[in-house]
Design a protein around this motif. Sequence first.
Motif, PDB file in Angstrom:
ATOM      1  N   VAL A   1       0.827  -1.211   0.000  1.00 50.55           N
ATOM      2  CA  VAL A   1       0.000   0.000   0.000  1.00 50.55           C
ATOM      3  C   VAL A   1       0.860   1.259   0.000  1.00 50.55           C
ATOM      4  O   VAL A   1       0.402   2.339   0.348  1.00 50.55           O
ATOM      5  N   GLY A   2       2.128   1.138  -0.372  1.00 47.23           N
ATOM      6  CA  GLY A   2       2.993   2.307  -0.498  1.00 47.23           C
ATOM      7  C   GLY A   2       3.920   2.516   0.683  1.00 47.23           C
ATOM      8  O   GLY A   2       4.973   3.114   0.558  1.00 47.23           O
ATOM      9  N   SER A   3       3.539   2.074   1.867  1.00 51.40           N
ATOM     10  CA  SER A   3       4.393   2.165   3.047  1.00 51.40           C
ATOM     11  C   SER A   3       4.033   1.008   3.975  1.00 51.40           C
ATOM     12  O   SER A   3       2.967   0.396   3.853  1.00 51.40           O
ATOM     13  N   ASP A   4       4.933   0.712   4.917  1.00 49.52           N
ATOM     14  CA  ASP A   4       4.680  -0.402   5.831  1.00 49.52           C
ATOM     15  C   ASP A   4       3.448  -0.144   6.694  1.00 49.52           C
ATOM     16  O   ASP A   4       3.192   0.978   7.133  1.00 49.52           O
ATOM     17  N   VAL A   5       2.696  -1.201   6.911  1.00 47.72           N
ATOM     18  CA  VAL A   5       1.583  -1.167   7.853  1.00 47.72           C
ATOM     19  C   VAL A   5       2.129  -1.587   9.215  1.00 47.72           C
ATOM     20  O   VAL A   5       2.717  -2.660   9.345  1.00 47.72           O
ATOM     21  N   THR A   6       1.974  -0.729  10.211  1.00 49.49           N
ATOM     22  CA  THR A   6       2.588  -0.986  11.520  1.00 49.49           C
ATOM     23  C   THR A   6       1.564  -1.404  12.556  1.00 49.49           C
ATOM     24  O   THR A   6       0.416  -0.961  12.550  1.00 49.49           O
ATOM     25  N   THR A   7       2.026  -2.289  13.435  1.00 50.50           N
ATOM     26  CA  THR A   7       1.243  -2.689  14.606  1.00 50.50           C
ATOM     27  C   THR A   7       2.151  -2.550  15.826  1.00 50.50           C
ATOM     28  O   THR A   7       3.176  -3.225  15.923  1.00 50.50           O
ATOM     29  N   ALA A   8       1.814  -1.647  16.731  1.00 51.73           N
ATOM     30  CA  ALA A   8       2.626  -1.394  17.931  1.00 51.73           C
ATOM     31  C   ALA A   8       2.008  -2.115  19.115  1.00 51.73           C
ATOM     32  O   ALA A   8       0.825  -1.925  19.420  1.00 51.73           O
ATOM     33  N   CYS A   9       2.798  -2.965  19.787  1.00 51.34           N
ATOM     34  CA  CYS A   9       2.297  -3.787  20.889  1.00 51.34           C
ATOM     35  C   CYS A   9       3.056  -3.482  22.175  1.00 51.34           C
ATOM     36  O   CYS A   9       4.259  -3.204  22.157  1.00 51.34           O
ATOM     37  N   ALA A  10       2.354  -3.546  23.298  1.00 49.61           N
ATOM     38  CA  ALA A  10       2.962  -3.303  24.605  1.00 49.61           C
ATOM     39  C   ALA A  10       2.287  -4.185  25.637  1.00 49.61           C
ATOM     40  O   ALA A  10       1.107  -4.529  25.507  1.00 49.61           O
ATOM     41  N   PRO A  11       3.001  -4.568  26.703  1.00 49.63           N
ATOM     42  CA  PRO A  11       2.393  -5.368  27.761  1.00 49.63           C
ATOM     43  C   PRO A  11       1.254  -4.607  28.437  1.00 49.63           C
ATOM     44  O   PRO A  11       1.349  -3.395  28.648  1.00 49.63           O
ATOM     45  N   VAL A  12       0.179  -5.315  28.761  1.00 50.53           N
ATOM     46  CA  VAL A  12      -0.921  -4.710  29.502  1.00 50.53           C
ATOM     47  C   VAL A  12      -0.464  -4.364  30.913  1.00 50.53           C
ATOM     48  O   VAL A  12      -0.756  -3.287  31.438  1.00 50.53           O
ATOM     49  N   ASN A  13       0.278  -5.268  31.542  1.00 46.32           N
ATOM     50  CA  ASN A  13       0.873  -5.048  32.854  1.00 46.32           C
ATOM     51  C   ASN A  13       2.369  -5.359  32.749  1.00 46.32           C
ATOM     52  O   ASN A  13       2.782  -6.152  31.892  1.00 46.32           O
ATOM     53  N   PRO A  14       3.195  -4.745  33.615  1.00 44.44           N
ATOM     54  CA  PRO A  14       4.641  -5.011  33.535  1.00 44.44           C
ATOM     55  C   PRO A  14       4.933  -6.505  33.643  1.00 44.44           C
ATOM     56  O   PRO A  14       4.501  -7.161  34.588  1.00 44.44           O
ATOM     57  N   PRO A  15       5.667  -7.080  32.683  1.00 43.12           N
ATOM     58  CA  PRO A  15       6.000  -8.505  32.751  1.00 43.12           C
ATOM     59  C   PRO A  15       7.023  -8.763  33.855  1.00 43.12           C
ATOM     60  O   PRO A  15       7.664  -7.846  34.366  1.00 43.12           O
ATOM     61  N   ALA A  16       7.191 -10.040  34.175  1.00 40.44           N
ATOM     62  CA  ALA A  16       8.220 -10.426  35.126  1.00 40.44           C
ATOM     63  C   ALA A  16       9.593 -10.196  34.517  1.00 40.44           C
ATOM     64  O   ALA A  16       9.752 -10.135  33.301  1.00 40.44           O
ATOM     65  N   VAL A  17      10.604 -10.072  35.375  1.00 38.07           N
ATOM     66  CA  VAL A  17      11.975  -9.966  34.895  1.00 38.07           C
ATOM     67  C   VAL A  17      12.324 -11.227  34.124  1.00 38.07           C
ATOM     68  O   VAL A  17      12.067 -12.346  34.563  1.00 38.07           O
ATOM     69  N   SER A  18      12.906 -11.048  32.937  1.00 44.09           N
ATOM     70  CA  SER A  18      13.190 -12.190  32.088  1.00 44.09           C
ATOM     71  C   SER A  18      14.501 -12.874  32.454  1.00 44.09           C
ATOM     72  O   SER A  18      14.603 -14.092  32.451  1.00 44.09           O
ATOM     73  N   ARG A  19      15.492 -12.081  32.737  1.00 45.50           N
ATOM     74  CA  ARG A  19      16.811 -12.653  33.031  1.00 45.50           C
ATOM     75  C   ARG A  19      17.590 -11.655  33.873  1.00 45.50           C
ATOM     76  O   ARG A  19      17.457 -10.443  33.705  1.00 45.50           O
TER      77      ARG A  19
END
Length: 534
Positions: A167-185
Amino acid sequence: MSRARRSPRKVLAAAGVLAMVGTTGLAAFAPSAQADPVDYSSKCYLELLDQWLDPADVQMDIQVSPEKPTYSVGDKVSVTWHWVKRSKVPADAIQGVGEDKALPRGEVLLSGAQTGSVPIEGERKNPAAAQGEELKLTDMKGEITLTQPGSLDLTPGKYTTYVDAGVGSDVTTACAPVNPPAVSRTLKVEGQGTQAPTLTATPGEVSAGGTIALTGDNWSTASLQPELCAADGTACDPAEISANTLAVADGKLSGNVTVALTVPTGDYKVKVRNGGSEALSGVVKVDASVRTASLSPDHGPVGTTVTVTGTGWAPGAWVSAYGMAGDFQDDEVSAYGQAGADGSLTIPDLVVSKDSVTAIKVIAGTDESTAVQKPFRVTIPGRDLEQTVTGGVLPGTLTIAQEAAGIKLTDITVNGQAQNMTGALNPVTVKDYRGGATGWTLTGSVSDFTNGNGGKITGDKFTWTPRITNGEGSPSTAVAGSTGPIGTGATLASAPPAATGTGGTFTADADLSLAVPAYQQIGTYSATLTLSIS
């Protein structure tokens, strides 16, 4: 200027892609060597259609390279966002996602020894995915340089998918956690930080013997040595800090230092040494400790045993008490004691053995600059009379008064939207003349608003934002109530009980608001607001 026209088919296809990406799996992980995947909810925004997707469970894993139990400051670590569960292109999408059309970008959040984020990016490389098939996004990668010792936590942050939908430019989807996730590492980092340590001291003024709270960043776990320095940072002396509770966790310093009782009045800075690093605080004003002395009793016949007590004396100093006959120090009337670690003093056995004594002098060693003198009266039988004088202080009352009884809210015009009538509470004066230790609470309640023609707005739609002003010299400190509905009962202001005494004059008021529904029946509405104090 011409503009390419997006076909409905392509727009809907892009919407199908976006909906699929919004449910693509992510993962947080437990802080262990393997970092097991952990699910959390993510919510995504479809920019092309200006639409939010419903929250979806996502899952991912994080990987670091090299992976080892302990890292050193200066190490470079590769961070990889690894997809564990990938979702499918929605079955109702008009078309799938073409080959090598999807590019993921995101961030890994840093906390603990370092703060900030690491940008990560994958490749625009994916097999084509039709409706109902899994979209295989590439893993995202980035790099971090370790700059501070301590524990460094890695947590998944936001991510965005860029889809070439033609469609001429990228279609973007921005995602974020609903609540802060646990520490990963969590990475354990050792060594000396590459950033200079910082040091902040509060409050800005203390008395000798008082405590100063210290905080700072970029500190190592080496031993800590606090010192008190002149205002220009020179002449630092660790002996002028009598105690400290300093500690470092994850590169952050915290704790208190105690200024020695012997420190004279002046401007100072606190310095903390830490291995090969050091930092100076801002200027702290120190007021010399005030030495005090009290006599019990402060009069009596010859032979009276007097207990001398005091505060603010140099810890461990030997302090003497002498009888004074005018300006003459009588060494035959004397006793001594040693000040405690907190500067307190008790000399329990000074015997006033002469009728010439007019005062008691308390002095540290022979340093006259430390001397404190208190009067003592020797009583002689037949020459002194005493009369007891008494008088009563009787309690007053607790009352409230208001400047006016009527409140006019702003008028509104029905426009199909919910609106608010606003106004202000007439100031209420609280007078607490009881002279005791009891506090008070000023509350309000309101009836429903009615227009006399069947129209009603319930009292819980009437809210206030309270304020309180404490009158000058009032022993009590009153606090305003919380913002919210008044309804059948809410606090406008209150003053707590206090063993040291309560009372005073106070002025309470509040901003008022009445929430009016969109199609409320017209008319003049009224209600009764009742204020009570107890």
